[in-house]
Design an enzyme around this catalytic site. Sequence first.
Site, PDB file in Angstrom:
ATOM      1  N   GLY A  14       0.836  -1.187   0.000  1.00 34.73           N
ATOM      2  CA  GLY A  14       0.000   0.000   0.000  1.00 34.73           C
ATOM      3  C   GLY A  14       0.872   1.237   0.000  1.00 34.73           C
ATOM      4  O   GLY A  14       2.089   1.156   0.119  1.00 34.73           O
ATOM      5  N   GLY A  28       2.239   5.226   1.091  1.00 35.45           N
ATOM      6  CA  GLY A  28       2.405   6.155   2.188  1.00 35.45           C
ATOM      7  C   GLY A  28       3.409   5.787   3.248  1.00 35.45           C
ATOM      8  O   GLY A  28       4.100   4.772   3.176  1.00 35.45           O
ATOM      9  N   CYS A  83       5.831  -5.706   1.396  1.00 37.12           N
ATOM     10  CA  CYS A  83       5.984  -4.260   1.216  1.00 37.12           C
ATOM     11  C   CYS A  83       5.481  -3.462   2.421  1.00 37.12           C
ATOM     12  O   CYS A  83       6.080  -3.516   3.476  1.00 37.12           O
ATOM     13  CB  CYS A  83       5.338  -3.826  -0.095  1.00 37.12           C
ATOM     14  N   LEU A  84       4.389  -2.729   2.281  1.00 43.78           N
ATOM     15  CA  LEU A  84       3.873  -1.951   3.414  1.00 43.78           C
ATOM     16  C   LEU A  84       3.546  -2.873   4.585  1.00 43.78           C
ATOM     17  O   LEU A  84       3.810  -2.530   5.737  1.00 43.78           O
ATOM     18  CB  LEU A  84       2.638  -1.140   3.014  1.00 43.78           C
ATOM     19  N   GLN A 123       6.625  -3.450   6.524  1.00 40.99           N
ATOM     20  CA  GLN A 123       6.992  -2.291   7.328  1.00 40.99           C
ATOM     21  C   GLN A 123       6.086  -2.157   8.554  1.00 40.99           C
ATOM     22  O   GLN A 123       6.558  -1.860   9.656  1.00 40.99           O
ATOM     23  CB  GLN A 123       6.916  -1.027   6.475  1.00 40.99           C
ATOM     24  N   ASN A 135       8.671  -1.363  -5.177  1.00 45.87           N
ATOM     25  CA  ASN A 135       8.046  -0.055  -5.319  1.00 45.87           C
ATOM     26  C   ASN A 135       7.780   0.503  -3.921  1.00 45.87           C
ATOM     27  O   ASN A 135       6.683   0.392  -3.394  1.00 45.87           O
ATOM     28  CB  ASN A 135       6.748  -0.159  -6.122  1.00 45.87           C
ATOM     29  N   HIS A 190       8.255  -7.536  -4.024  1.00 44.10           N
ATOM     30  CA  HIS A 190       6.977  -8.071  -4.496  1.00 44.10           C
ATOM     31  C   HIS A 190       7.151  -9.418  -5.212  1.00 44.10           C
ATOM     32  O   HIS A 190       7.378  -9.452  -6.419  1.00 44.10           O
ATOM     33  CB  HIS A 190       6.307  -7.073  -5.451  1.00 44.10           C
ATOM     34  N   GLU A 218       4.871 -11.333  -6.014  1.00 41.83           N
ATOM     35  CA  GLU A 218       3.678 -11.549  -6.843  1.00 41.83           C
ATOM     36  C   GLU A 218       3.673 -10.707  -8.109  1.00 41.83           C
ATOM     37  O   GLU A 218       2.715 -10.749  -8.873  1.00 41.83           O
ATOM     38  CB  GLU A 218       2.421 -11.230  -6.021  1.00 41.83           C
TER      39      GLU A 218
END
Length: 177
Positions: free
Chosen positions: A37, A39, A65-66, A69, A107, A150, A152
């Site tokens: 996601g 931000g 990813c997010l 984190q 990303n 990622h 996927e």
Amino acid sequence: MARELAKRGCRVTVLPADTPAQYVIDHNFDGIMLSNGPGDPSECTEIIDQLKILASSGIPIFAICLGHQLLALAHGFETEKMVYGHHGSNHPVKDLTTGRVYISTQNHNYVIKEDTIDPKQAKVWFKNVNDKTIEGLEYLKENIKSVQFHPEACGGPHDTEYLFDSFIEMMGEHKNA
């Protein structure tokens, strides 16, 4: 992520990010996949609070990813904004368990600060070959693994799709325990 799990025979239920942890626990899911996601992850304080509950539930968790984190923040680790971030499909990451290097798609603009990782809670699983940033963690007291990249990614590379198989194994071990 849902497609990768479904093609491996998993029945996938997609829930919104603000789903209360107790709802997930009460529904007795075999595992939890935390997705990516946008931000600053540190701004997601309500989600981080719910992840603290889920992390201690015993349910296997795999995060990307997010999600990676947010789990780190839920464990008291810190994140920081990168100068340029990692974007694109040509980032080498090294599995510190096997020594093997994979090409990944990434990303993101934030990264986990390595010096804030408590070695009693987690160990670094993957590192970026180029800049040595954290690309994956294995949690030592919980059935949790997470990656920054990622596996996927549709356009490829597909080097790390095996991580979904690893997550399915985690769920099977938990169910049989």
